[in-house]
Design a protein around this motif. Structure first.
Motif, PDB file in Angstrom:
ATOM      1  N   ASP A   1      59.634  37.992  -2.228  1.00  0.00           N
ATOM      2  CA  ASP A   1      58.754  38.508  -1.188  1.00  0.00           C
ATOM      3  C   ASP A   1      57.339  38.453  -1.755  1.00  0.00           C
ATOM      4  O   ASP A   1      56.941  39.325  -2.529  1.00  0.00           O
ATOM      5  N   LEU A   2      56.611  37.431  -1.362  1.00  0.00           N
ATOM      6  CA  LEU A   2      55.249  37.251  -1.864  1.00  0.00           C
ATOM      7  C   LEU A   2      54.225  37.941  -0.968  1.00  0.00           C
ATOM      8  O   LEU A   2      53.032  37.938  -1.266  1.00  0.00           O
ATOM      9  N   ASN A   3      54.706  38.517   0.118  1.00  0.00           N
ATOM     10  CA  ASN A   3      53.888  39.341   1.013  1.00  0.00           C
ATOM     11  C   ASN A   3      52.653  38.618   1.551  1.00  0.00           C
ATOM     12  O   ASN A   3      51.652  39.254   1.871  1.00  0.00           O
ATOM     13  N   ILE A   4      52.741  37.300   1.652  1.00  0.00           N
ATOM     14  CA  ILE A   4      51.687  36.497   2.265  1.00  0.00           C
ATOM     15  C   ILE A   4      52.356  35.413   3.110  1.00  0.00           C
ATOM     16  O   ILE A   4      53.296  34.757   2.660  1.00  0.00           O
ATOM     17  N   ALA A   5      51.858  35.259   4.327  1.00  0.00           N
ATOM     18  CA  ALA A   5      52.263  34.175   5.210  1.00  0.00           C
ATOM     19  C   ALA A   5      51.108  33.172   5.230  1.00  0.00           C
ATOM     20  O   ALA A   5      50.114  33.386   5.920  1.00  0.00           O
ATOM     21  N   PRO A   6      51.182  32.090   4.460  1.00  0.00           N
ATOM     22  CA  PRO A   6      49.999  31.267   4.218  1.00  0.00           C
ATOM     23  C   PRO A   6      49.586  30.337   5.355  1.00  0.00           C
ATOM     24  O   PRO A   6      48.391  30.117   5.552  1.00  0.00           O
ATOM     25  N   ARG A   7      50.542  29.790   6.091  1.00  0.00           N
ATOM     26  CA  ARG A   7      50.201  28.784   7.089  1.00  0.00           C
ATOM     27  C   ARG A   7      49.992  29.400   8.467  1.00  0.00           C
ATOM     28  O   ARG A   7      50.494  30.483   8.764  1.00  0.00           O
ATOM     29  N   GLU A   8      49.268  28.683   9.311  1.00  0.00           N
ATOM     30  CA  GLU A   8      49.038  29.174  10.668  1.00  0.00           C
ATOM     31  C   GLU A   8      50.342  29.359  11.420  1.00  0.00           C
ATOM     32  O   GLU A   8      50.480  30.280  12.231  1.00  0.00           O
ATOM     33  N   ASP A   9      51.324  28.487  11.162  1.00  0.00           N
ATOM     34  CA  ASP A   9      52.611  28.607  11.844  1.00  0.00           C
ATOM     35  C   ASP A   9      53.613  29.457  11.073  1.00  0.00           C
ATOM     36  O   ASP A   9      54.806  29.477  11.390  1.00  0.00           O
ATOM     37  N   ASP A  10      53.115  30.200  10.072  1.00  0.00           N
ATOM     38  CA  ASP A  10      53.943  31.193   9.373  1.00  0.00           C
ATOM     39  C   ASP A  10      53.776  32.573   9.982  1.00  0.00           C
ATOM     40  O   ASP A  10      54.344  33.551   9.475  1.00  0.00           O
ATOM     41  N   VAL A  11      52.984  32.681  11.033  1.00  0.00           N
ATOM     42  CA  VAL A  11      52.777  33.956  11.730  1.00  0.00           C
ATOM     43  C   VAL A  11      52.837  33.722  13.229  1.00  0.00           C
ATOM     44  O   VAL A  11      52.628  32.597  13.707  1.00  0.00           O
ATOM     45  N   TRP A  12      53.070  34.775  13.962  1.00  0.00           N
ATOM     46  CA  TRP A  12      53.212  34.643  15.420  1.00  0.00           C
ATOM     47  C   TRP A  12      51.890  34.364  16.113  1.00  0.00           C
ATOM     48  O   TRP A  12      51.868  33.758  17.181  1.00  0.00           O
ATOM     49  N   SER A  13      50.780  34.794  15.496  1.00  0.00           N
ATOM     50  CA  SER A  13      49.462  34.495  16.073  1.00  0.00           C
ATOM     51  C   SER A  13      48.439  34.419  14.948  1.00  0.00           C
ATOM     52  O   SER A  13      48.000  35.439  14.430  1.00  0.00           O
ATOM     53  N   HIS A  14      48.061  33.201  14.605  1.00  0.00           N
ATOM     54  CA  HIS A  14      47.078  33.006  13.545  1.00  0.00           C
ATOM     55  C   HIS A  14      45.770  33.719  13.870  1.00  0.00           C
ATOM     56  O   HIS A  14      45.200  34.432  13.026  1.00  0.00           O
ATOM     57  N   LYS A  15      45.301  33.589  15.064  1.00  0.00           N
ATOM     58  CA  LYS A  15      44.019  34.172  15.460  1.00  0.00           C
ATOM     59  C   LYS A  15      44.044  35.690  15.375  1.00  0.00           C
ATOM     60  O   LYS A  15      43.109  36.317  14.854  1.00  0.00           O
ATOM     61  N   GLN A  16      45.109  36.304  15.865  1.00  0.00           N
ATOM     62  CA  GLN A  16      45.181  37.770  15.896  1.00  0.00           C
ATOM     63  C   GLN A  16      45.455  38.381  14.526  1.00  0.00           C
ATOM     64  O   GLN A  16      45.190  39.569  14.323  1.00  0.00           O
ATOM     65  N   LEU A  17      45.955  37.589  13.591  1.00  0.00           N
ATOM     66  CA  LEU A  17      46.320  38.136  12.282  1.00  0.00           C
ATOM     67  C   LEU A  17      45.355  37.753  11.162  1.00  0.00           C
ATOM     68  O   LEU A  17      45.580  38.111  10.008  1.00  0.00           O
ATOM     69  N   LEU A  18      44.287  37.067  11.498  1.00  0.00           N
ATOM     70  CA  LEU A  18      43.350  36.616  10.462  1.00  0.00           C
ATOM     71  C   LEU A  18      42.762  37.760   9.647  1.00  0.00           C
ATOM     72  O   LEU A  18      42.411  37.573   8.478  1.00  0.00           O
ATOM     73  N   LYS A  19      42.646  38.934  10.237  1.00  0.00           N
ATOM     74  CA  LYS A  19      42.094  40.082   9.521  1.00  0.00           C
ATOM     75  C   LYS A  19      43.168  41.098   9.140  1.00  0.00           C
ATOM     76  O   LYS A  19      42.855  42.191   8.675  1.00  0.00           O
ATOM     77  N   VAL A  20      44.417  40.717   9.327  1.00  0.00           N
ATOM     78  CA  VAL A  20      45.547  41.600   9.016  1.00  0.00           C
ATOM     79  C   VAL A  20      46.100  41.245   7.637  1.00  0.00           C
ATOM     80  O   VAL A  20      46.346  40.073   7.340  1.00  0.00           O
TER      81      VAL A  20
ATOM     82  N   SER B   1      48.214  40.234   4.737  1.00  0.00           N
ATOM     83  CA  SER B   1      49.306  39.262   4.589  1.00  0.00           C
ATOM     84  C   SER B   1      48.926  37.898   5.122  1.00  0.00           C
ATOM     85  O   SER B   1      49.582  36.908   4.804  1.00  0.00           O
ATOM     86  N   HIS B   2      47.821  37.823   5.914  1.00  0.00           N
ATOM     87  CA  HIS B   2      47.439  36.517   6.450  1.00  0.00           C
ATOM     88  C   HIS B   2      45.927  36.281   6.376  1.00  0.00           C
ATOM     89  O   HIS B   2      45.407  35.357   6.981  1.00  0.00           O
ATOM     90  N   THR B   3      45.233  37.117   5.611  1.00  0.00           N
ATOM     91  CA  THR B   3      43.778  36.952   5.513  1.00  0.00           C
ATOM     92  C   THR B   3      43.435  35.736   4.655  1.00  0.00           C
ATOM     93  O   THR B   3      44.193  35.356   3.751  1.00  0.00           O
ATOM     94  N   PRO B   4      42.314  35.102   4.923  1.00  0.00           N
ATOM     95  CA  PRO B   4      41.938  33.907   4.135  1.00  0.00           C
ATOM     96  C   PRO B   4      41.871  34.163   2.638  1.00  0.00           C
ATOM     97  O   PRO B   4      42.247  33.281   1.851  1.00  0.00           O
ATOM     98  N   ILE B   5      41.423  35.350   2.214  1.00  0.00           N
ATOM     99  CA  ILE B   5      41.307  35.595   0.769  1.00  0.00           C
ATOM    100  C   ILE B   5      42.683  35.669   0.114  1.00  0.00           C
ATOM    101  O   ILE B   5      42.883  35.168  -1.002  1.00  0.00           O
ATOM    102  N   GLU B   6      43.651  36.248   0.794  1.00  0.00           N
ATOM    103  CA  GLU B   6      45.012  36.295   0.247  1.00  0.00           C
ATOM    104  C   GLU B   6      45.615  34.893   0.180  1.00  0.00           C
ATOM    105  O   GLU B   6      46.247  34.525  -0.816  1.00  0.00           O
TER     106      GLU B   6
END
Length: 262
Positions: free
Chosen positions: A150-169, A171-176
């Motif tokens: 469990d690396l606690n990061i979903a790196p790709r846009e299609d690794d999350v249900w909504s790339h746009k809505q999760l960009l600041k959440v 586990s999916h932020t650009p810095i992570e």
């Protein structure tokens, strides 16, 4: 030698020992890597797993949180654990199979709720942990190795249900994602799961907060299987056992599988 490996954040190995046994008996991976065991090592119900043929275990544990374990049908040698970022947490264990393959089992910190280390120490710890993983990989001369967990990061846009809505959440932020990418590059790690399943939405975690997780399908791919470049091409048959998320009293994570011909 062909073997199948699975990784699963079990969210309490003692509470969910029946689910572990269900997975072992129905799916029969040769090696199962568990995270968030939430148990001292001596309290893990090893007898139940041994009765199903998993007579080898290496682990690091803590009471009530963290904890990693590798259950195996195959002999496996405990070759130590690393305290990344000096947190004093049981978040890593390494084992070596008789064919010389090393398995690293990781539980990367979740990082709290706010993606800003200035106001959230947990987020800072997560970034430091990933930086330490990068430096360790760069210095370690890794070869013939598999990294799971469990690396606690979903790196790709299609690794999350909504790339746009999760960009600041978290586990999916650009810095992570950048920190994870740096660690991957430093170790010549290759994403086995996405090599096998290169296109489309793919998740391994669904929040407990959803009334109907399956219908809502607001998932994230937080659980990963990587391999060093020298053995990555030997991997195949990757899959996520989504059905496990719907078992009775489930973990919020589903197991991820891969098979290696080595």
């Amino acid at each position: 030698m062909t073997f199948t490996l699975a990784t699963w954040n079990i969210n309490s190995v003692r509470l969910r020992a029946p689910l572990v046994c269900k997975l072992l008996s129905e799916e029969g991976p040769d090696v199962l890597c568990l995270q968030e065991c939430k148990s001292p090592v001596d309290k893990i119900p090893t007898e139940e797993f041994a009765a199903l043929g998993y007579t080898h275990m290496i682990a690091r544990g803590q009471k009530g949180y963290n904890g990693v374990a590798i259950l195996s049908k195959l002999p496996i040698e405990d070759i130590g654990a690393h305290d990344f970022a000096g947190l004093g947490h049981a978040r890593h264990i390494a084992g070596r199979l008789e064919n010389g393959v090393t398995i690293h089992n990781f539980y990367v910190p979740a990082g709290g709720d706010v993606a800003d280390r200035a106001v959230n120490d947990k987020f800072g710890q997560k970034l430091d942990y990933l930086t330490d993983m990068r430096d360790w990989a760069k210095d370690g001369g890794l070869s013939k190795s598999i990294l799971v967990g469990d690396l606690n990061i979903a790196p790709r846009e299609d690794d999350v249900w909504s790339h746009k809505q999760l960009l600041k959440v978290v586990s999916h932020t650009p810095i992570e994602v950048a920190h994870l990418s740096d660690a991957m590059e430093a170790g010549d790690w290759h994403d086995v799961t996405r090599a096998d399943i290169p296109e489309g939405q793919l998740y391994s975690w669904w929040s407990y907060r959803a009334k109907d997780w399956d219908a809502a399908d607001k998932g994230r791919r937080l659980d990963h299987v990587w391999a060093t470049g020298d053995i990555a091409a030997s991997a195949h048959s990757s899959r996520v056992l989504r059905a496990a998320r719907g078992w009775q009293q489930p973990s919020d994570h589903a197991p991820v599988f891969a098979t290696f011909d080595l």
